[in-house]
Scaffold this active site. Sequence first.
Site, PDB file in Angstrom:
ATOM      1  N   GLU A  28       0.831  -1.224   0.000  1.00 63.24           N
ATOM      2  CA  GLU A  28       0.000   0.000   0.000  1.00 63.24           C
ATOM      3  C   GLU A  28       0.858   1.265   0.000  1.00 63.24           C
ATOM      4  O   GLU A  28       2.080   1.199   0.192  1.00 63.24           O
ATOM      5  CB  GLU A  28      -0.948   0.014   1.190  1.00 63.24           C
ATOM      6  CG  GLU A  28      -0.235   0.034   2.526  1.00 63.24           C
ATOM      7  CD  GLU A  28      -0.982   0.782   3.622  1.00 63.24           C
ATOM      8  OE1 GLU A  28      -1.442   1.920   3.396  1.00 63.24           O
ATOM      9  OE2 GLU A  28      -1.056   0.235   4.731  1.00 63.24           O
ATOM     10  N   LYS A 163      -3.248  -2.008  16.167  1.00 66.58           N
ATOM     11  CA  LYS A 163      -2.601  -1.310  17.266  1.00 66.58           C
ATOM     12  C   LYS A 163      -3.643  -0.841  18.252  1.00 66.58           C
ATOM     13  O   LYS A 163      -4.806  -0.698  17.919  1.00 66.58           O
ATOM     14  CB  LYS A 163      -1.733  -0.170  16.789  1.00 66.58           C
ATOM     15  CG  LYS A 163      -1.948   0.778  16.165  1.00 66.58           C
ATOM     16  CD  LYS A 163      -0.919   1.703  15.593  1.00 66.58           C
ATOM     17  CE  LYS A 163      -0.643   1.366  14.162  1.00 66.58           C
ATOM     18  NZ  LYS A 163      -1.747   0.850  13.435  1.00 66.58           N
TER      19      LYS A 163
HETATM   20  N1  PSU Z   1      -2.034   1.702  10.552  1.00 62.97           N
HETATM   21  C1  PSU Z   1      -0.688   1.858  10.552  1.00 62.97           C
HETATM   22  N2  PSU Z   1      -0.104   2.549   9.563  1.00 62.97           N
HETATM   23  C2  PSU Z   1      -0.820   3.083   8.538  1.00 62.97           C
HETATM   24  C3  PSU Z   1      -2.246   2.883   8.536  1.00 62.97           C
HETATM   25  C4  PSU Z   1      -2.801   2.192   9.553  1.00 62.97           C
HETATM   26  O1  PSU Z   1      -0.018   1.394  11.454  1.00 62.97           O
HETATM   27  O2  PSU Z   1      -0.233   3.707   7.664  1.00 62.97           O
HETATM   28  C5  PSU Z   1      -3.034   3.411   7.368  1.00 62.97           C
HETATM   29  C6  PSU Z   1      -3.394   2.265   6.407  1.00 62.97           C
HETATM   30  O3  PSU Z   1      -3.290   2.748   5.084  1.00 62.97           O
HETATM   31  C7  PSU Z   1      -4.841   1.982   6.751  1.00 62.97           C
HETATM   32  C8  PSU Z   1      -5.319   3.362   7.088  1.00 62.97           C
HETATM   33  O4  PSU Z   1      -5.573   1.410   5.681  1.00 62.97           O
HETATM   34  O5  PSU Z   1      -4.265   3.939   7.825  1.00 62.97           O
HETATM   35  C9  PSU Z   1      -6.588   3.320   7.920  1.00 62.97           C
HETATM   36  O6  PSU Z   1      -7.116   4.605   8.013  1.00 62.97           O
HETATM   37  P1  PSU Z   1      -8.568   4.805   8.643  1.00 62.97           P
HETATM   38  O7  PSU Z   1      -8.389   4.409  10.078  1.00 62.97           O
HETATM   39  O8  PSU Z   1      -8.877   6.264   8.442  1.00 62.97           O
HETATM   40  O9  PSU Z   1      -9.483   3.899   7.907  1.00 62.97           O
END
Ligand code: PSU
Length: 305
Positions: A28, A163
Amino acid sequence: MKNLHEYLKISPAVQKALDEGRPVLALESTIISHGMPYPQNLETARLCEAEARKHGVEPATVAIIHGKLCAGLTDEELEYLAKAGPKVAKASRRDLPILAARGADGATTVAATMIVAAMAGIRVFATGGIGGVHRGAEVTMDISADLEELARTPVAVVCAGAKSILDLGLTLEYLETKGVPVLGYRTETLPAFYTDESDFKVDYRMDSPEEIAAAVTAQRDMGYPGGMLITNPIPHQYAMPKDVIDAAINQALAEAKEQGVKGKATTPFLLARVCELTGGESLKSNIKLVLNNVALGAQIAAAMH
Ligand code: PSU
Ligand code: MN
């Protein structure tokens, strides 16, 4: 009407691997633009691609560039996303048609990366952490679109667990409701990203990439929609002390609440604050666990061939 191939751009290297039936692993790009600071984000993105290749697997980093849904980026494109950071749109499922119509750029979240991977015919994807049910979601309704995507799109996602900026228990409940299998690689316990354990159990423990590949293959062959979550604990020597990381996360969560941080800004805000509050220690763990996930994802992709 335009067909899919006018929106989708598969890089020559990825297309060649697909044509030759060689394994491909999706990666990603929100993790590059919004998940880590420059220059560590660029170094990590390059190391991830190299790690996949080391296992004989072609990496397909996903992003939207000039409105094209790209599977496989050039080094210039990686560098552009890393340097632009949060100035690039964080693109999840809802954002794809708008960015495509506008010819704009976007860094793809887990959800959007799964969509593009599936379009390109890629079944396995490795990242750091997924989005989930946020703490307090019973009031805010902040549940990541990543979970819904796992329910509907046939891509297996390797991550280091969720996390504790998230509510791990509610995240597992949501995945159960949506029928998403949660596997633990060589563990019965759900890993919690910066730490290799939590108070929660995974659905199934699996001890080899081949065993996981067999489950992913069975899901593919049955042909019903939905993905799989493979949780891979951070190697113990790189894990953070639980009290240190918990304190940083709790402070970051309190600050987010105080400052009224909402919606798609929440996860990047929390990650950046946790990194600052741990004096960069959390970033070191983050880089190690991502590489560990790419290694496992590559072995699973290879075992499916
Ligand atoms: N968790 C991490 N690092 C990240 C993300 C999540 O430890 O970079 C990023 C990923 O791309 C995940 C996104 O899909 O955050 C989720 O965002 P939201 O909680 O707004 O859906
Ligand atoms: Mn959210």
